[in-house]
Write a protein that holds these residues in place. Structure first.
Motif, PDB file in Angstrom:
ATOM      1  N   UNK A 312      65.611  53.020  27.883  1.00 24.67           N
ATOM      2  CA  UNK A 312      67.004  53.465  27.986  1.00 24.67           C
ATOM      3  C   UNK A 312      67.440  53.979  26.628  1.00 24.67           C
ATOM      4  N   UNK A 313      68.330  54.932  26.651  1.00 27.08           N
ATOM      5  CA  UNK A 313      68.903  55.488  25.422  1.00 27.08           C
ATOM      6  C   UNK A 313      70.375  55.123  25.366  1.00 27.08           C
ATOM      7  N   UNK A 314      70.868  54.884  24.183  1.00 31.88           N
ATOM      8  CA  UNK A 314      72.288  54.571  24.028  1.00 31.88           C
ATOM      9  C   UNK A 314      72.718  54.894  22.603  1.00 31.88           C
ATOM     10  N   UNK A 315      74.005  54.876  22.384  1.00 33.21           N
ATOM     11  CA  UNK A 315      74.552  55.164  21.066  1.00 33.21           C
ATOM     12  C   UNK A 315      75.167  53.898  20.491  1.00 33.21           C
ATOM     13  N   UNK A 316      74.896  53.621  19.222  1.00 40.83           N
ATOM     14  CA  UNK A 316      75.452  52.450  18.540  1.00 40.83           C
ATOM     15  C   UNK A 316      75.860  52.857  17.129  1.00 40.83           C
ATOM     16  N   UNK A 317      77.130  52.623  16.806  1.00 40.83           N
ATOM     17  CA  UNK A 317      77.649  52.990  15.481  1.00 40.83           C
ATOM     18  C   UNK A 317      77.363  54.454  15.143  1.00 40.83           C
ATOM     19  N   UNK A 318      77.479  55.308  16.152  1.00 45.37           N
ATOM     20  CA  UNK A 318      77.290  56.739  15.937  1.00 45.37           C
ATOM     21  C   UNK A 318      75.850  57.195  15.940  1.00 45.37           C
TER      22      UNK A 318
END
Length: 339
Positions: A312-318
């Motif tokens: 899975x891909x996600x965004x964290x702190x930009x």
């Protein structure tokens, strides 16, 4: 505040790329997908025999030509036939018709409640997976307009219905008498018909009195394909003699095979796409870009899962992050390429 009707429902590309969307469902694996399909063929060529066989096999969950079917309720609108003729044909092809295979010899038209009739049937039978309309010409609007726009609009209405209900809706149609090197150009009407359906089939014979025929297939969710068939006069079903796909196993591309092998060693990873790609390239001896690798992973996500790799891909702190793991135990490993 803007009127809701004037606002487009949009989604940004980054969110879309990260969505876990379900794969296309098939009534007949790799051949007959969910959505709007059309089957064209000359009069009396044997289209209805195949559609009848499809309805029974899908209702039973039996394979069609060694291709797995998704079992469920089926509805066959056999609008050129009587119940006696349908019964006689069923007696020819099978000893048992399941109770979840339904038949009707009359129905409304596109301008007179056909869509609502099909909606109501699916509401009463929520496990419906396949509906066939034989023939499309009978349910069309009584209009002298034979333009591309009219053909496209009528097909679009039925495509919206198939998508709304989540079923495979198959229209049986005729071919024009003029020959053409492209079998799909033989379908009666304008190119608006083929352009608007999800999948198109043409059953065509080289000679009118021949037992053999070719089933041409094309569509958005299927590969272009040709199946060589022979009609059995003993069993009254189409038998497959050859398939242009039979020598093309459903394998992963080389980059994804190497990814599976890499993850068997790596087991788990959480971090940036760029760093993961660097590790992959070092292991595999490749020079794939991080963007190219991620694109392939997205395209082959569900097939990768069959080989034990999920991500899975996600965004964290930009920052864009990737989480990926190999989840098969040692005893469960399957060789990549077994298909």
């Amino acid at each position: 505040m803007a009127d809701e009707k004037t606002k487009l429902a949009v989604i940004d590309g980054e969110t879309l790329m990260d969505m876990k969307l379900p794969p296309t469902k098939f009534c007949v694996d790799t051949l007959l997908p969910q959505g709007l399909c059309i089957l064209g063929g000359a009069s009396k060529i044997g289209k209805s025999w195949w559609v009848l066989d499809l309805c029974v096999r899908i209702a039973k969950g039996e394979p069609m030509w060694d291709l797995k079917t998704t079992g469920g309720t089926t509805l066959y609108l056999c609008l050129e036939d009587t119940l006696r003729r349908v019964q006689n044909r069923l007696l020819c092809i099978t000893d048992e018709v399941p109770p979840n295979a339904f038949f009707a010899t009359s129905a409304g038209t596109l301008s007179d409640c056909l869509c609502e009739q099909i909606r109501n049937f699916v509401k009463e039978h929520p496990d419906t997976v396949f509906v066939a309309v034989d023939t499309f010409q009978i349910v069309r609007n009584n209009s002298i307009d034979t333009s591309y726009a009219n053909d496209y609009e009528e097909i679009r209405i039925l495509k919206q219905l198939a998508d709304e209900l989540g079923i495979c809706l198959l229209l049986v149609h005729h071919l024009r008498k003029q020959g053409d090197s492209d079998p799909f150009n033989k379908l009666t009407g304008t190119t608006g018909i083929v352009g608007a359906v999800d999948t198109a089939f043409v059953l065509d014979k080289s000679r009118r009195n021949a037992d053999s025929a070719t089933l041409y297939c094309t569509g958005r969710d299927v590969e272009d394909r040709q199946l060589e068939l022979r009609f059995s006069k003993e069993e009254f079903v189409w038998k497959m003699l050859g398939d242009s796909m039979e020598n093309r196993e459903m394998l992963l591309p080389k980059e994804m095979e190497l990814l599976v092998e890499f993850m068997k060693v790596q087991k788990k990873y959480s971090g940036s796409n760029t760093e993961f790609c660097e590790r992959y390239n070092e292991y595999a001896g490749q020079a794939v870009s991080a963007r190219g690798l991620k694109r392939l992973m997205n395209l082959w996500e569900y097939r990768l899962a069959d080989f034990g790799v999920r991500f899975r891909s996600h965004r964290s702190n930009g920052a864009r992050l990737l989480e990926i793991e190999y989840f098969f135990s040692a005893g469960d490993d399957s060789a990549v390429g077994d298909g």
